[in-house]
Design a protein around this motif. Sequence first.
Motif, PDB file in Angstrom:
ATOM      1  N   GLN A  38       0.489  -0.972  -0.178  1.00 25.30           N
ATOM      2  CA  GLN A  38      -0.057  -0.678  -0.097  1.00 25.30           C
ATOM      3  C   GLN A  38       1.136   1.386  -0.173  1.00 25.30           C
ATOM      4  O   GLN A  38       1.798   1.390   0.454  1.00 25.30           O
ATOM      5  N   ARG A  59      -8.720   4.762   1.979  1.00 29.34           N
ATOM      6  CA  ARG A  59      -9.583   3.499   2.186  1.00 29.34           C
ATOM      7  C   ARG A  59     -11.046   4.440   1.899  1.00 29.34           C
ATOM      8  O   ARG A  59     -11.201   4.820   3.223  1.00 29.34           O
ATOM      9  N   ASN A  60     -11.648   3.774   0.821  1.00 34.56           N
ATOM     10  CA  ASN A  60     -12.862   4.438   1.363  1.00 34.56           C
ATOM     11  C   ASN A  60     -12.661   5.884   1.771  1.00 34.56           C
ATOM     12  O   ASN A  60     -13.956   6.178   1.412  1.00 34.56           O
ATOM     13  N   LEU A 125      -7.721  -2.507   8.332  1.00 30.68           N
ATOM     14  CA  LEU A 125      -7.117  -2.998   7.696  1.00 30.68           C
ATOM     15  C   LEU A 125      -5.734  -3.783   8.453  1.00 30.68           C
ATOM     16  O   LEU A 125      -4.872  -3.202   9.249  1.00 30.68           O
TER      17      LEU A 125
END
Length: 542
Positions: A38, A59-60, A125
């Motif tokens: 990432q 993320r999102n 995560l």
Amino acid sequence: MNTLFIKNAPVSSSHFWVRMKSKILILLLLALCAVYPQRLYKISAQLGEKKSDISYLVRNGLDYVSSKELSALLGGNIFFNSETAKLESNFDNYLLKVIARSQFIVLTKKPDGAPKSFQIPLSTLLIKDDVFVPLIYMIEYYNLVSGFQLTYESLAKNLVIEKAEDSGEQNTDTTESVIKKSSAVSSKKYDVYDIVIDEKANGTLITLKTNKALRIPKSSINNNVLYVFLSNSSVLPKLASRAKPTGLVSKVNQKFISAKNVQLEFTLKEGYSKTETFLDPETNFLMITIHNKMFVKPEEENADKSKWNFDCVVIDAGHGGKDPGTIGVTGVREKDINLAVALKLGKLIENNLDGVRAVYTRKTDEFVELYKRGKIANEAGGKLFISIHCNSTETKDNNHRGFEVYLLRPGRTKEAIRIAEVENSVIKYEENPDRYEKLTDENFILVSMAHSQFMRYSESFSDFLNQSWKKRVAIPSLGIKQAGFYVLVGASMPSVLIENGFLSNRKDEAYLVSKEGQNAAAEAIFSSIKQYKEFYEREIGN
Ligand SMILES: [Zn+2]
């Protein structure tokens, strides 16, 4: 595309190097991906004088931070169990466990508290022996376990960590009673012995009480019926009749496929989006959540897109009628200034923002109960709720002045708690003040969960407003703060409460009484609404 082409190409010497090159390229890319799974960025964190960085990724649209780095910064001892993918952070008074790829976190109060699990709205995560957590949903938990007060300025990517004024004493029993213990039921001989359906602000929660950890059942929705298949489990014969349908569930049925294979059928009302099933790690109960459609991106649903348009701002002029609000140094009444700014703001919206309605909780000098203000906002389908107030200190005529914008979160400074108490105290004018549940720390965790889907939006709006205010208004900004205001609890949408200035201060009072001051305040709020509208539409994907 390239690889496909090469695969199908006839093998010849001229193609050989092309093949080799692309293979090497792919291998290199794979190697890079393995090393850097990432892209990590850094937010800056400030603890007193000390400045450090914490890794995060997006993320999102949300910032997920390294819980290892954050816990360490807050003084926790860290242990990562790579087998279970759990990260334990050991603080003076609490043990915090975050579980990778899970929505559950577990808090244990020291020295001998029982572990309590809590659900956050999004899964964590797993990134290289570390668990990354959605920061805005975890802040309250970090506040609790560390005794600090964390404030995240999401646009500036800045995390401010301050010593909480009330650390220790008040927090001692926070985790108690949040997760209700299952009551003893005589029918406990069945694997699934009870069912409870609760309506929550963001959806409906079905709890299947179980005696042991069952496998997460298969479920599906067909023609507005949610089917849940419990296989290889004994189920109380009259389970469905124990359920009291509420929220999105209108009816519950139960069909025995065989003695140990049972199908539960939940008839759903319009307005549901997705469902999820979890196992509560502490109780082993099966939890089925049915989400409201609110804030589900339109492309994920075949929903009517217009429902998501930024089309309605609810303007709440604080106080009114028999409730004057605070009284200024020269006798100015807060309710009058609130209403003047509210009406000016509404005019700006009506005249300048196409397709956006301004809805007022009051347009005249009348008394409106706090809960009704939220109700008006919800019924209007508001996309943003702005409560307009003015502040005052306990002793009048002093130098303390300034603008503040408040988010609905537990107050962590004495001053913020006092201001919320003053604003909340207006329920004394109401006929049934018992309807408001006191915002204890315990209740607040539940309220925060219900509002968590809006918090990111409320934060962004308050960031815009704070910037816009500084540019346009001659009252200095004291920044973005947090406290528990009843009026914000009732509005199921992004919301803020504004304190325009201190009427206990001559300068602020004179400015807020003047046309110039009221116009400037209304324009500052209006400008931030315009900015927020663009932000919102990008987020929702219209
Ligand atoms: Zn007020």
